[in-house]
Write an enzyme that holds these catalytic residues in place. Structure first.
Site, PDB file in Angstrom:
ATOM      1  N   TRP A 112       1.177  -1.564   0.105  1.00 61.33           N
ATOM      2  CA  TRP A 112      -0.050  -0.318  -0.110  1.00 61.33           C
ATOM      3  C   TRP A 112       0.939   1.284   0.129  1.00 61.33           C
ATOM      4  O   TRP A 112       2.163   1.416   1.024  1.00 61.33           O
ATOM      5  CB  TRP A 112      -1.056  -0.251   1.162  1.00 61.33           C
ATOM      6  CG  TRP A 112      -1.594   0.644   1.481  1.00 61.33           C
ATOM      7  CD1 TRP A 112      -2.568   1.517   0.292  1.00 61.33           C
ATOM      8  CD2 TRP A 112      -1.903   1.688   2.224  1.00 61.33           C
ATOM      9  NE1 TRP A 112      -3.648   2.181   0.781  1.00 61.33           N
ATOM     10  CE2 TRP A 112      -3.029   2.915   1.872  1.00 61.33           C
ATOM     11  CE3 TRP A 112      -1.432   2.182   3.803  1.00 61.33           C
ATOM     12  CZ2 TRP A 112      -3.369   3.478   3.344  1.00 61.33           C
ATOM     13  CZ3 TRP A 112      -1.941   3.163   4.419  1.00 61.33           C
ATOM     14  CH2 TRP A 112      -2.608   4.165   4.424  1.00 61.33           C
ATOM     15  N   ASP A 128      -0.788  -5.417   9.132  1.00 62.61           N
ATOM     16  CA  ASP A 128      -2.047  -4.404   8.570  1.00 62.61           C
ATOM     17  C   ASP A 128      -2.500  -5.661   8.039  1.00 62.61           C
ATOM     18  O   ASP A 128      -2.525  -6.741   7.122  1.00 62.61           O
ATOM     19  CB  ASP A 128      -0.549  -3.851   7.720  1.00 62.61           C
ATOM     20  CG  ASP A 128      -2.221  -2.950   6.940  1.00 62.61           C
ATOM     21  OD1 ASP A 128      -3.489  -2.530   7.593  1.00 62.61           O
ATOM     22  OD2 ASP A 128      -1.745  -2.042   6.454  1.00 62.61           O
ATOM     23  N   ALA A 167      -6.340  -4.708   7.508  1.00 61.64           N
ATOM     24  CA  ALA A 167      -7.600  -4.253   7.038  1.00 61.64           C
ATOM     25  C   ALA A 167      -8.687  -4.245   6.539  1.00 61.64           C
ATOM     26  O   ALA A 167      -9.928  -4.346   5.905  1.00 61.64           O
ATOM     27  CB  ALA A 167      -6.633  -3.053   5.973  1.00 61.64           C
ATOM     28  N   LYS A 187     -13.444  -1.364   6.194  1.00 65.78           N
ATOM     29  CA  LYS A 187     -13.956  -1.878   5.177  1.00 65.78           C
ATOM     30  C   LYS A 187     -14.865  -2.571   5.790  1.00 65.78           C
ATOM     31  O   LYS A 187     -16.066  -3.000   5.347  1.00 65.78           O
ATOM     32  CB  LYS A 187     -13.669  -2.733   4.532  1.00 65.78           C
ATOM     33  CG  LYS A 187     -11.894  -1.447   3.814  1.00 65.78           C
ATOM     34  CD  LYS A 187     -11.044  -0.744   4.209  1.00 65.78           C
ATOM     35  CE  LYS A 187     -10.252   0.067   2.693  1.00 65.78           C
ATOM     36  NZ  LYS A 187      -9.240   0.851   3.290  1.00 65.78           N
TER      37      LYS A 187
HETATM   38  C1  LMR Z   1      -7.235   2.001  -1.115  1.00 64.06           C
HETATM   39  O1  LMR Z   1      -6.037   1.433  -0.454  1.00 64.06           O
HETATM   40  O2  LMR Z   1      -7.819   2.256  -1.617  1.00 64.06           O
HETATM   41  C2  LMR Z   1      -7.442   2.283   0.340  1.00 64.06           C
HETATM   42  O3  LMR Z   1      -7.042   1.552   1.783  1.00 64.06           O
HETATM   43  C3  LMR Z   1      -8.116   3.581   0.748  1.00 64.06           C
HETATM   44  C4  LMR Z   1      -6.326   4.270   1.243  1.00 64.06           C
HETATM   45  O4  LMR Z   1      -6.883   4.747   2.516  1.00 64.06           O
HETATM   46  O5  LMR Z   1      -6.143   4.476   0.665  1.00 64.06           O
END
Ligand code: LMR
Length: 394
Positions: A127, A208, A210, A243
């Site tokens: 991410w 992590d 999520a 989420k």
């Molecule tokens: C994403 O990866 O799209 C989500 O976790 C939202 C974000 O905050 O980036």
């Protein structure tokens, strides 16, 4: 003073969100930011969330501060949801945080205090906000291979080879389930091998998680996290409720620190509360209260779990439909990985130029690294996407 500022690079996911909004085309398809959408393109408030909010509105008699760690009932409910009985409660310190990002940020701050020289290892890719925050905090960072561009699965040999480079005390960030951005996940057997490697190296895992409940089920998605939690003296776990409870804008998350024993837990708890105080004082309460209300009421919990299952199965069906459609159009199995991936995302595995072509010619928006939000699709847009993928020669 302000003239000294320099323009910062835009977050690529949020920049894409803005670009999509500006696009006047009515048949555009948003596969960008990780937000769940139903078949009509809406992000609904979950039924149990609505009911919990109704109860809170009716019953809440005060908005006075909670505690620096948030409401302890939230900590307990989330520990049970994520960790079940994998680690005794006496070893788990926890603070409520503004969303999963807040938990990651506080985890990194804690690492900076406790192990300033540690390198934080990230999967490549991960991410984008992970490296961004680490860089912002001026911490050391390294990457381990993760994605195999050929198979669109995990490059497990590359991953294990790169983890040979970790030093004692380094921190290794692992995605608990539903890897973002690829959708490719370690098997439990592979996770066991990673755990053994990290133990041998004396590394500390930072998990992590999520998307619990978006992959194989609420419990199945937590198995890897629970194994990690029970295998080390120290583990940090950042969990998001954005989420799986659909409470994105309420900023609801938790950071848990698994400590060696009760004394170490007390120290960690005090430090986490201190970090909350320095950064924003008391964490937001509303989303946490909604989550606690749901998790502690059998009826609401059952309804929430049922709706989460509907959501999860809907995404799995879209994955299968897309893989089938691409199989039909290409007469090959090369897109089967889409049905094997788990969670909200899949990395298609194509160039930024092709991603731009899909946007310009078909109004299909995905992140430049070809991450698609599967939940942004519906039964009608799947064939449109499949045809566009084939037309673009991907
Ligand atoms: C994403 O990866 O799209 C989500 O976790 C939202 C974000 O905050 O980036």
């Amino acid at each position: 003073m302000l003239e000294n500022l320099t323009a910062l690079p835009a977050d690529k996911i949020l920049a894409l969100m803005a670009k999509y909004k500006e696009d006047p085309r009515t048949d555009k398809v948003d596969l960008g930011v990780g937000v769940y959408k139903d078949a009509s393109g809406n992000t609904p408030v979950m039924r149990a969330v609505k009911e919990a909010e109704r109860r809170i509105l009716a019953d809440q008699t005060s908005k006075a501060y909670t505690g620096l760690a948030g409401d302890p009932a939230f900590g307990t409910a989330m520990r049970e949801l994520v960790l079940a009985d994998s680690v005794p409660a006496e070893r788990v310190a926890a603070v409520a945080t503004p969303g999963g990002t807040g938990a990651i940020r506080q985890a990194l701050e804690l690492i900076k205090m406790a192990a300033p020289d540690a390198t934080v290892w990230l999967s490549n890719p991960t991410w984008p906000n992970h490296p961004s925050i680490i860089k912002y905090l001026g911490m050391k960072m390294a990457e381990y291979r993760y994605f195999d561009e050929e198979t669109r699965g995990v490059d497990f040999d590359g991953l294990m080879a790169d983890l040979d480079g970790i030093a004692a005390g380094d921190v290794v960030l692992l995605h608990g389930c539903c890897h973002n951005p690829t959708g490719a996940n370690l098997t439990l057997d592979q996770m066991d091998q990673v755990i053994a490697k990290l133990q041998a190296k004396g590394a500390v895992p930072l998990v992590d998680i999520a998307y619990q409940g978006f992959g194989d089920g609420l419990d199945a998605d937590a198995v890897a996290t629970r194994r990690i939690a029970s295998s080390f003296d120290n583990v940090l776990i950042a969990a998001s409720c954005s989420k799986n409870f659909g409470v994105y804008r309420e900023r609801t998350g938790i950071l848990m620190a698994v400590a060696k024993d009760a004394d170490q837990k007390a120290l960690a708890q005090q430090t986490l509360a201190y970090l909350n105080r320095q950064n924003y004082s008391f964490p937001p309460d509303h989303g946490a209260r909604v989550v606690t209300t749901i998790l502690t009421d059998p009826e609401l919990r059952a309804d929430w779990e049922a709706e989460l299952e509907e959501t999860r199965n809907g995404m799995l069906a879209l994955r299968q439909q897309l893989a089938d459609e691409l199989k039909r159009l290409t007469n090959s199995d090369r897109f089967n990985f889409l049905a094997d991936h788990r969670g909200m995302f899949s990395r298609l595995g194509t160039s930024p130029e092709k991603v731009e072509q899909l946007r310009a010619e078909h109004g299909i928006y995905m992140v430049g690294d070809s991450r698609m939000n599967i939940a942004g699709l519906n039964a009608k847009t799947v064939p449109i996407l499949a045809k566009a993928i084939v037309d673009a020669g991907i």
